[in-house]
Motif scaffolding. Structure first.
Motif, PDB file in Angstrom:
ATOM      1  N   TYR A  99      -3.118  -6.535   6.680  1.00 39.23           N
ATOM      2  CA  TYR A  99      -2.894  -5.914   7.989  1.00 39.23           C
ATOM      3  C   TYR A  99      -3.397  -6.794   9.129  1.00 39.23           C
ATOM      4  O   TYR A  99      -2.742  -6.928  10.154  1.00 39.23           O
TER       5      TYR A  99
ATOM      6  N   GLY B 196      -8.374  -3.571   9.666  1.00 33.98           N
ATOM      7  CA  GLY B 196      -7.541  -2.383   9.555  1.00 33.98           C
ATOM      8  C   GLY B 196      -7.866  -1.353  10.634  1.00 33.98           C
ATOM      9  O   GLY B 196      -8.873  -1.456  11.343  1.00 33.98           O
ATOM     10  N   PHE B 197      -7.023  -0.356  10.726  1.00 38.95           N
ATOM     11  CA  PHE B 197      -7.189   0.716  11.710  1.00 38.95           C
ATOM     12  C   PHE B 197      -8.524   1.429  11.505  1.00 38.95           C
ATOM     13  O   PHE B 197      -9.203   1.817  12.453  1.00 38.95           O
ATOM     14  N   GLU B 198      -8.944   1.565  10.231  1.00 41.70           N
ATOM     15  CA  GLU B 198     -10.162   2.313   9.906  1.00 41.70           C
ATOM     16  C   GLU B 198     -11.419   1.584  10.386  1.00 41.70           C
ATOM     17  O   GLU B 198     -12.374   2.220  10.839  1.00 41.70           O
TER      18      GLU B 198
ATOM     19  N   LEU C  52     -10.741  -1.698   5.260  1.00 42.49           N
ATOM     20  CA  LEU C  52      -9.975  -2.948   5.190  1.00 42.49           C
ATOM     21  C   LEU C  52     -10.329  -3.821   6.392  1.00 42.49           C
ATOM     22  O   LEU C  52     -10.372  -3.327   7.525  1.00 42.49           O
TER      23      LEU C  52
ATOM     24  N   ARG D 284      -3.230  -2.920  19.807  1.00 45.42           N
ATOM     25  CA  ARG D 284      -2.011  -3.361  19.114  1.00 45.42           C
ATOM     26  C   ARG D 284      -0.784  -3.174  20.011  1.00 45.42           C
ATOM     27  O   ARG D 284       0.109  -4.020  20.028  1.00 45.42           O
TER      28      ARG D 284
ATOM     29  N   GLU E   6       0.846  -1.192   0.000  1.00 46.06           N
ATOM     30  CA  GLU E   6       0.000   0.000   0.000  1.00 46.06           C
ATOM     31  C   GLU E   6       0.887   1.250   0.000  1.00 46.06           C
ATOM     32  O   GLU E   6       1.272   1.758   1.062  1.00 46.06           O
TER      33      GLU E   6
ATOM     34  N   TYR F 258       3.274   3.716   2.078  1.00 45.62           N
ATOM     35  CA  TYR F 258       3.781   3.041   3.285  1.00 45.62           C
ATOM     36  C   TYR F 258       4.678   1.877   2.894  1.00 45.62           C
ATOM     37  O   TYR F 258       5.784   1.724   3.411  1.00 45.62           O
TER      38      TYR F 258
ATOM     39  N   ALA G 136       4.994  -1.563   8.050  1.00 45.77           N
ATOM     40  CA  ALA G 136       3.975  -1.464   6.995  1.00 45.77           C
ATOM     41  C   ALA G 136       3.025  -0.299   7.202  1.00 45.77           C
ATOM     42  O   ALA G 136       2.021  -0.196   6.491  1.00 45.77           O
ATOM     43  N   GLY G 137       3.321   0.566   8.220  1.00 42.44           N
ATOM     44  CA  GLY G 137       2.309   1.578   8.504  1.00 42.44           C
ATOM     45  C   GLY G 137       1.180   0.960   9.309  1.00 42.44           C
ATOM     46  O   GLY G 137       0.019   1.312   9.154  1.00 42.44           O
ATOM     47  N   LEU G 138       1.519  -0.006  10.157  1.00 39.99           N
ATOM     48  CA  LEU G 138       0.523  -0.607  11.057  1.00 39.99           C
ATOM     49  C   LEU G 138       0.360   0.352  12.228  1.00 39.99           C
ATOM     50  O   LEU G 138       1.195   0.422  13.128  1.00 39.99           O
ATOM     51  N   PHE G 139      -0.722   1.139  12.172  1.00 43.11           N
ATOM     52  CA  PHE G 139      -0.870   2.262  13.089  1.00 43.11           C
ATOM     53  C   PHE G 139      -1.014   1.824  14.542  1.00 43.11           C
ATOM     54  O   PHE G 139      -1.664   0.821  14.839  1.00 43.11           O
TER      55      PHE G 139
ATOM     56  N   LEU H 115      -9.489   5.388   4.325  1.00 41.62           N
ATOM     57  CA  LEU H 115      -8.107   4.887   4.236  1.00 41.62           C
ATOM     58  C   LEU H 115      -7.162   6.045   4.508  1.00 41.62           C
ATOM     59  O   LEU H 115      -7.584   7.206   4.455  1.00 41.62           O
ATOM     60  N   PRO H 116      -5.868   5.806   4.798  1.00 45.95           N
ATOM     61  CA  PRO H 116      -4.961   6.939   4.982  1.00 45.95           C
ATOM     62  C   PRO H 116      -4.937   7.856   3.761  1.00 45.95           C
ATOM     63  O   PRO H 116      -4.985   7.388   2.613  1.00 45.95           O
TER      64      PRO H 116
END
Ligand code: 6CS
Length: 301
Positions: A106, A178-180, A175, A131, A67, A70, A123-126, A217-218
Motif C-alpha cells: 500500500y 497503511g490507513f491503520e 501495515l 491521499r 489482500e 479487496y 486495491a482498497g486504498l482508503f 486491519l479492515p
C-alpha cells in the motif's frame, strides 16, 4: 466464473508461461513487485492522456495488493477481488477490455502511480486527506470498517482505539504506510505502541507470536485471513475508527479519464452486476449508496 486479469510482473515472467509464473508468484507476493523500467510498467504516453492510451492499447495497468476480499491474486496469476473486478467491468463499458495487475505494498501505490509505474490503483486504498491531495479518486465503490485481530478470547479486551490510547502497554500491529497506521497517528498513539508489518500474514503472525496484542486491519480482510487460519479472532467493527471507503485512484492530471470513469461507474452502479460483484466478495452494496469521494476525502490523516 469471472474474467481474468493477468498479473504482469516482469518481462521475464511472460516467457516462462502461466504455470511457472504461478509458482514464482505464489512464492513472492509479499515482496513489492517491480516493473521493468520502460518495459513493464505503464507504457509511455504524455501526462494526462492515459484514457487515449488505454483505448489504443486495450488495457491499463493497475497497482494492487493481495489482500482478499479487496484484491486476490491466484496462483495462475489472475487477479480478482472487489476493486479490480469493478474496475475491469467499468473500463469494459468504456472500451478498454484488459487490466494488467502489478502487486505492490500500500505504501508504494501512490508513488508508483505518480511515477507512471501503473496507470490506476484499485486495491482498497482508503480515501483520506493526504491521499486525496496526491491522487484523483473516483467516486467510492466500497465503504468498509476496521477491526482488531486478537488471540482467541481477546485476552486484553481490545475493542476500540480509545482502549489502545488508554493502555500504553498495548502493542498494535499495522501495515507500514497503511490507513491503520494513520488511524493510530491521528489518535496520537506513540510509535512505541505500533508494530509495523509488511503484509496481512505478517500482522497475524505478530499476534500469534505475542509481538503484538492486536492487529488493526479492515474487518473483511481479517475475516478472510481467519478463514485460512483460525489462530486469531476478529472483533466487531471498531466504533471509534473512521469510516473507510475506496474507489479507483488516477493521476491528478488524468482529468479526462477520471470524468469518463465516474460517468461509466455511475451507470454501472445501477446494474445488478455491480451488486453481484460486491456481494460475492462479502461487501454490502447498499452501504456505498449516496457516499461521495468528497465526503471520504475529509477523513483525517
Ligand atoms: O488503504 C489502506 O492503506 C488499507 N486498505 C486495505 C484494504 N487494507 C489495509 C490497508 O492499510
Amino acid at each position: 466464473m469471472m474474467n481474468r486479469i493477468h498479473v504482469r510482473r516482469t518481462v521475464v515472467l511472460r516467457t516462462i508461461g502461466v504455470a511457472a509464473a504461478g509458482l514464482l508468484l505464489a512464492g513472492t507476493f509479499s515482496a513489492c513487485t517491480t516493473v521493468e523500467p520502460g518495459g513493464g510498467g505503464a507504457s509511455a504516453g504524455g501526462a494526462g492522456d492515459t484514457l487515449a492510451k488505454g483505448e489504443e492499447q486495450g488495457y491499463l495497468s493497475v497497482g494492487i495488493a493481495n489482500e482478499p476480499p479487496y484484491t486476490e491474486v491466484n496462483a495462475d496469476g489472475s487477479v480478482h477481488g472487489a476493486e479490480p473486478d469493478v474496475l475491469r467491468a467499468v473500463l469494459k463499458t468504456m472500451g478498454i477490455d484488459e487490466i494488467q495487475g502489478v502487486v505492490t505494498p500500500y505504501e508504494a501505490m501512490i508513488p508508483g502511480l505518480n511515477a507512471n509505474r501503473w496507470d490506476v490503483i484499485a486495491a482498497g486504498l482508503f480515501m483520506k486527506q493526504s491521499r486525496c491531495e496526491a491522487v484523483a479518486y473516483s467516486e467510492p465503490v466500497i465503504v468498509s470498517t476496521e477491526s482488531f485481530g486478537t488471540l482467541p478470547g481477546n485476552p486484553k479486551g481490545i475493542e476500540t482505539i480509545a482502549d489502545v490510547s488508554e493502555n500504553p502497554d498495548f502493542k498494535i500491529a499495522v501495515l507500514t504506510g497503511g490507513f491503520e497506521e494513520g488511524i493510530l497517528k491521528t489518535a496520537k498513539i506513540p510509535d512505541g505502541q505500533q508494530v509495523l508489518v509488511k503484509d496481512a500474514r505478517s500482522g497475524m503472525e505478530a499476534v500469534t507470536a505475542n509481538r503484538a496484542d492486536a492487529f488493526l486491519l479492515p474487518t473483511l480482510s481479517l475475516k478472510s485471513l481467519v478463514e485460512q487460519d483460525p489462530s486469531i479472532e476478529v472483533t466487531a467493527p471498531i466504533e471509534d475508527a473512521p469510516r473507510t471507503g475506496s474507489g479507483a485512484a488516477f493521476r491528478k492530471e488524468d482529468t479526462e479519464l477520471l470524468k469518463a470513469y465516474n460517468k461509466a461507474l455511475a451507470e454501472f452502479k445501477k446494474t445488478p452486476e455491480f451488486a453481484e460483484i460486491l456481494t460475492q466478495w462479502g461487501f454490502d452494496p447498499t452501504v456505498v449508496e449516496g457516499v461521495t469521494a468528497e465526503e471520504l476525502c475529509k477523513t483525517e490523516g
